[in-house]
Scaffold this active site. Sequence first.
Site, PDB file in Angstrom:
ATOM      1  N   GLU A 131       0.821  -1.211   0.000  1.00 16.58           N
ATOM      2  CA  GLU A 131       0.000   0.000   0.000  1.00 16.58           C
ATOM      3  C   GLU A 131       0.859   1.268   0.000  1.00 16.58           C
ATOM      4  O   GLU A 131       0.397   2.336  -0.382  1.00 16.58           O
ATOM      5  CB  GLU A 131      -0.917   0.010   1.226  1.00 16.58           C
ATOM      6  CG  GLU A 131      -1.966  -1.087   1.224  1.00 16.58           C
ATOM      7  CD  GLU A 131      -2.743  -1.145   2.534  1.00 16.58           C
ATOM      8  OE1 GLU A 131      -3.904  -1.579   2.499  1.00 16.58           O
ATOM      9  OE2 GLU A 131      -2.197  -0.762   3.586  1.00 16.58           O
ATOM     10  N   ASP A 154     -12.374  -4.525  -2.763  1.00 17.95           N
ATOM     11  CA  ASP A 154     -13.371  -5.588  -2.861  1.00 17.95           C
ATOM     12  C   ASP A 154     -14.663  -5.086  -2.228  1.00 17.95           C
ATOM     13  O   ASP A 154     -14.708  -3.987  -1.678  1.00 17.95           O
ATOM     14  CB  ASP A 154     -12.872  -6.847  -2.139  1.00 17.95           C
ATOM     15  CG  ASP A 154     -12.520  -6.563  -0.678  1.00 17.95           C
ATOM     16  OD1 ASP A 154     -13.451  -6.548   0.154  1.00 17.95           O
ATOM     17  OD2 ASP A 154     -11.341  -6.316  -0.379  1.00 17.95           O
TER      18      ASP A 154
END
Length: 249
Positions: free
Chosen positions: A12, A216
């Site tokens: 990230e 998601d």
Amino acid sequence: MTLAIMSALLDEQRGLLEQLSHPRRVQRAGRTFWCGQWYGQEVVLVLTKIGKVAAATTTTTLIEAFGVDRIVFTGVAGGVGAGVNVGDLVVADAFIQHDMDSSPLFARYEIPLYGCSTLACDVALSTILLEATHAALTGTTAHFFNEKNLVSPHIHQGLIASGDQFVASAEVASQLLDGLQAAGFSPLAVEMEGAAIAQVCRDYKVPFAAVRTISDRADAHAHVDFSAFVQQVASPCALSIMSRFLQML
């Protein structure tokens, strides 16, 4: 002034370290902190590790040991709000702990002895982060989304729910959302660190802002490979957003 940029996972935050001038590595509290300058700003990069306790420990260390006076979090999250799709970005305006329950002593979701359930992000810092996100979105993810036949991403701002639970089924996500909505809260996304950071920042009166890329829909049906998504979308997007953010400060 010193800005801390936090993420939970290495992917990230990949690419951010290379932007630091004269990076200096510091080991403390079992974590690696990278100190340097970026666009003339003093910056500390660090991975929180995963979960609320780890995030709170990291945040406290940043404030106490490094003297940071502004904190930004960037990473991925599961979308739970209506219309929040894979690839979208959510800039938080507040956080809530979806697993906080001290009833009957306190109302469900209320933080004991704080008199509130939600923790607001800093308005000024969040406004800059939102502007930076809009500026960064164009072109950052276009190739990946065209290749995967996914809808172009949108930017949202609102409540994010945190808890020490990786939400990976539609049933769990639905139960979580139903409970929050019954209490009057409508989160856009769910993750595992933000509310803890927000609570520490409230205690220390340190401005905090956060942006999450939706990887998601917090269920078992992933639209794309998670690792590929983080590397090809979330990580470049974070780099683009932070670059613009620092130039806007």
